[in-house]
Design a protein around this motif. Structure first.
Motif, PDB file in Angstrom:
ATOM      1  N   GLU A  53       0.842  -1.196   0.000  1.00 35.69           N
ATOM      2  CA  GLU A  53       0.000   0.000   0.000  1.00 35.69           C
ATOM      3  C   GLU A  53       0.878   1.248   0.000  1.00 35.69           C
ATOM      4  O   GLU A  53       1.983   1.264   0.537  1.00 35.69           O
ATOM      5  N   SER A  81     -10.047  12.793   5.894  1.00 33.17           N
ATOM      6  CA  SER A  81      -9.984  11.712   4.915  1.00 33.17           C
ATOM      7  C   SER A  81      -8.615  11.035   4.935  1.00 33.17           C
ATOM      8  O   SER A  81      -8.517   9.794   4.890  1.00 33.17           O
ATOM      9  N   ARG A  84      -8.242   8.981   8.219  1.00 34.16           N
ATOM     10  CA  ARG A  84      -9.013   7.737   8.148  1.00 34.16           C
ATOM     11  C   ARG A  84      -8.279   6.695   7.322  1.00 34.16           C
ATOM     12  O   ARG A  84      -8.239   5.518   7.687  1.00 34.16           O
ATOM     13  N   ARG A  85      -7.716   7.149   6.206  1.00 33.77           N
ATOM     14  CA  ARG A  85      -6.944   6.221   5.353  1.00 33.77           C
ATOM     15  C   ARG A  85      -5.734   5.694   6.115  1.00 33.77           C
ATOM     16  O   ARG A  85      -5.379   4.508   6.007  1.00 33.77           O
ATOM     17  N   ARG A  87      -5.462   5.171   9.232  1.00 33.70           N
ATOM     18  CA  ARG A  87      -5.822   4.307  10.356  1.00 33.70           C
ATOM     19  C   ARG A  87      -6.622   3.066   9.942  1.00 33.70           C
ATOM     20  O   ARG A  87      -7.212   2.390  10.793  1.00 33.70           O
ATOM     21  N   VAL A  88      -6.620   2.755   8.659  1.00 31.51           N
ATOM     22  CA  VAL A  88      -7.342   1.562   8.200  1.00 31.51           C
ATOM     23  C   VAL A  88      -6.706   0.298   8.769  1.00 31.51           C
ATOM     24  O   VAL A  88      -7.410  -0.631   9.184  1.00 31.51           O
ATOM     25  N   ASN A  89      -5.373   0.248   8.807  1.00 26.42           N
ATOM     26  CA  ASN A  89      -4.666  -0.960   9.225  1.00 26.42           C
ATOM     27  C   ASN A  89      -3.977  -0.780  10.573  1.00 26.42           C
ATOM     28  O   ASN A  89      -3.548   0.330  10.936  1.00 26.42           O
TER      29      ASN A  89
END
Length: 279
Positions: A53, A81, A84-85, A87-89
């Motif tokens: 990623e 935004s 949030r991206r 903290r996805v993983n």
């Protein structure tokens, strides 16, 4: 295992961080490895075969929105935004290679079990870490310094590699550009006259004289590369030279530029990011 590299900019710094990626992928072939990078250097990492990623930090967009009070709602929307991206993983390790306030905040807000960096970081960035290595020697080479973080989590770092991640699509893109200029099978000297700071630049006349010498005595075709901002410098060099000089400023991404360096005989450069990529 999940690992996140935080190295935002500049292009040369990201290039010098590639050995960290190579060492981590070699040590942990099945790991999920991500990288948070700024806009300018993101082109080198997108579609990179060693990365799972790439999270682009929109610094330019955030800066532009923050400059206008009327745009503050859009600023907060953009910032949220990005967070949030980010903290996805959940990550086992977050490596802050940058060591600045902006990378410190990104490290802080990431969901990492071990947040690794150096003590005594600039702009108090080490406050955001929970795993601190001893402060580094500022005279130590950046590559050696970055690799210490990879070594700390178990990677072998005695053979640094610089995987640019270019593929056949990048080489085909370059082939089309060279074909359009009539440079297929020609020996190329790349000229990189641009730089972020005026103190790092050489004269346009100097580049033109070298271009003429390469054309007349060495059988090399001079090709100027750089961003859109370097077009004026390219024009000055071309108009000062007595022999043909070809202009590719603003026409190559970082990966197609790397592909160009692959087939070039020599690169003449100022102290700038693409110089590290050429090396």
């Amino acid at each position: 295992m999940r690992i996140l590299i935080v190295k935002l900019s500049a292009i040369g710094d990201v290039v010098q961080s590639l050995p960290v990626l190579a060492s981590l992928r070699s040590a942990f072939p099945g790991a999920h490895i991500g990288w948070v990078v700024g806009d300018a250097a993101s082109g080198l990492l997108l579609r990179h075969p060693m990365l799972d990623e790439v999270i682009v930090f929109p610094r330019k967009k955030l800066g532009a929105l923050a400059a206008s009070p009327l745009a503050l709602p859009k600023f907060f929307t953009c910032a949220v935004s990005f967070l949030r991206r980010l903290r996805v993983n959940d990550y086992d390790f977050v490596l802050d290679l940058q060591g600045l306030l902006k990378s410190g905040f990104i490290t802080l807000f990431s969901r990492g079990r071990a947040k690794v960096g150096f003590s005594g970081g600039r702009e108090a960035s080490s406050l955001f870490l929970n795993t601190r290595l001893p402060a580094y020697d500022p005279d130590e080479h950046a590559v050696t310094r970055y690799l210490k973080l990879a070594s700390h989590i178990g990677a072998r770092v005695d053979r640094p590699a610089f995987p640019t991640g270019i593929d056949d699509a990048d080489r085909e893109e370059l082939h089309g550009l060279l074909e359009g200029l009539g440079l297929i099978s020609r020996r190329i000297v790349c000229l990189i006259p641009g730089a972020a700071w005026g103190s790092k630049r050489w004269t346009s006349l100097g580049f033109a004289e070298v271009a003429d010498y390469c054309s007349q005595h060495l059988g090399l075709s001079p090709v100027i590369v750089g961003g859109d901002a370097d077009k004026d410098i390219a024009w000055q060099i071309m108009s000062s030279a007595s022999h043909p000089v070809f202009d590719l400023t603003g026409r190559t991404g970082l990966k197609s530029l790397a592909a160009l360096f692959e087939v070039s005989t020599v690169v003449l450069s100022t102290d700038t990011g693409p110089m590290h990529l050429a090396a």
